[in-house]
Design an enzyme around this catalytic site. Structure first.
Site, PDB file in Angstrom:
ATOM      1  N   ALA A 165       2.457   6.753  -1.465  1.00  0.00           N
ATOM      2  CA  ALA A 165       3.552   7.599  -1.945  1.00  0.00           C
ATOM      3  C   ALA A 165       3.168   8.277  -3.259  1.00  0.00           C
ATOM      4  CB  ALA A 165       4.820   6.768  -2.134  1.00  0.00           C
TER       5      ALA A 165
ATOM      6  N   HIS B 220       0.830  -1.215   0.000  1.00  0.00           N
ATOM      7  CA  HIS B 220       0.000   0.000   0.000  1.00  0.00           C
ATOM      8  C   HIS B 220       0.857   1.254   0.000  1.00  0.00           C
ATOM      9  CE1 HIS B 220      -3.643  -2.269   0.585  1.00  0.00           C
ATOM     10  NE2 HIS B 220      -3.026  -2.955   1.535  1.00  0.00           N
ATOM     11  N   ARG B 221       2.129   1.082   0.392  1.00  0.00           N
ATOM     12  CA  ARG B 221       3.017   2.252   0.423  1.00  0.00           C
ATOM     13  C   ARG B 221       3.135   2.882  -0.966  1.00  0.00           C
ATOM     14  NH1 ARG B 221       6.735  -1.011   3.798  1.00  0.00           N
ATOM     15  NH2 ARG B 221       6.360  -0.383   5.936  1.00  0.00           N
ATOM     16  N   ALA B 222       3.072   2.037  -2.002  1.00  0.00           N
ATOM     17  CA  ALA B 222       3.213   2.539  -3.370  1.00  0.00           C
ATOM     18  C   ALA B 222       2.105   3.540  -3.675  1.00  0.00           C
ATOM     19  CB  ALA B 222       3.159   1.375  -4.350  1.00  0.00           C
TER      20      ALA B 222
END
Ligand code: ZN
Length: 329
Positions: A253, A248-250
């Site tokens: 970000a 989910h960081r993608a």
């Protein structure tokens, strides 16, 4: 941010130059953590109690610091050390601050981050994500603000980063050498001129430098007003899913970077082009790839994928915001 590139491509120069472009900050002069005298939410314990008792601060205006983390730095050097007996009596005062204290509200620069000890890398990324440094010794816990931007540089020829660490870098850029002879000649001349008369070179670029710095200051002021249309968020998710990026960081970000790019352009609405530009920074290092394959996002593929959102939506969209076109609602 992770900067990849071979040796001698001015990666470190770019990082150090960044401080020149950032606006100066107000800090509490005698605080080891450079607290912001106007923001109690981010203050260390000592500054906060002073603030609450309405004691005045000595305020210093200075440039954002770029702190270099040496590769061999120990955990104590990074997070700080704690005198246990003193800690029981006096709490935070028993802390001998480490590099993370000095880095609060600044930039922490790690050259050859791929060669950094895994444990130290984890510590840094935890602090960078939380904005807090926690020191635990023999059941005693002390915390202080450690809100900083982490910039790592690496030469991929010297080894890759673990995928888990890669994912924790929000953005990645690849710096390559220039192949155009004219551009290479210009670099040689610029360096030669600088060696002879640094002041003259600095003066020649002063206006350009100020203009860029002002653009950044304006963007910072605009950032919280920037809106992103739901269609564009759907597009971000859809592209990440199509590229089989699990983290989910993608997506987070990409969202933040799209908003930042819009603010830098002086807009309060995110355009499709902002999202695409963000994806080029946030996705390549998170994509699954073969060993020795460079992390590159195929622009044609991305263009095709960025139309996915349109197919899903019942409405045609404008190129800019992904919103339904006027008259077609
Ligand atoms: Zn403080």
């Amino acid at each position: 941010m992770l900067i990849r590139g071979e040796k001698g491509t001015a990666k470190s120069t770019a990082v150090r130059g960044l401080a020149e472009l950032l606006p100066e900050i107000d800090v509490v002069e005698d605080c080891a953590f450079s607290c912001d005298p106007c923001n109690p939410e981010t203050m260390c314990f000592a500054c906060l109690s002073k603030y609450e008792q309405r004691e005045p601060f000595d305020i210093l205006k200075r440039k954002v610091r770029v702190i270099n983390l040496p590769l061999g730095a120990t955990e104590d050097r990074v997070v700080g050390t704690l005198d246990i007996e003193k800690a029981i009596r006096e709490g935070i005062k028993a802390l001998e601050p480490g590099l993370l204290a000095a880095t609060n509200r600044g930039i922490l620069y790690v050259d050859e981050v791929n060669l950094l000890d895994d444990h130290i890398a984890d510590l840094l990324l935890d602090s960078a994500a939380l904005g807090v440094n926690t020191i635990e010794r023999e059941g005693i816990t002390v915390r202080h603000p450690a809100n900083f931007s982490l910039i790592g540089t690496m030469n991929p020829e010297e080894g890759e980063l673990r995928p888990q660490l890669l994912d924790r870098f929000g953005l990645q850029v690849t710096v390559g050498e220039l192949n155009d002879a004219k551009e290479r000649i210009a670099i040689v001349h610029r360096i030669n001129d600088f060696d002879k008369d640094p002041l003259a070179v600095m003066q020649a670029f002063e206006d350009q430098q100020k203009e860029t710095a002002q653009k950044i200051t304006n963007a910072m002021a605009l950032l919280n007003q920037v809106e992103i249309h739901e269609n564009l968020i759907e597009m971000i998710i859809s592209v990440c899913q199509d590229l089989e990026i699990k983290t989910h960081r993608a997506e987070i970000a990409t969202l933040r970077t799209s908003i930042t790019i819009a603010a830098l352009e002086g807009r309060t609405a995110v355009h499709v082009a902002d999202v695409k530009a963000a994806m080029a920074l946030t996705l390549p290092h998170r994509m699954r790839r073969l060993p020795f394959e460079p992390p590159v996002l195929n622009r044609d593929k991305l263009d095709k994928k960025s139309r996915i959102g349109k197919k899903k939506s019942k409405f045609p969209q404008t190129e800019e915001t992904g919103e339904p076109c006027e008259g077609e609602r």
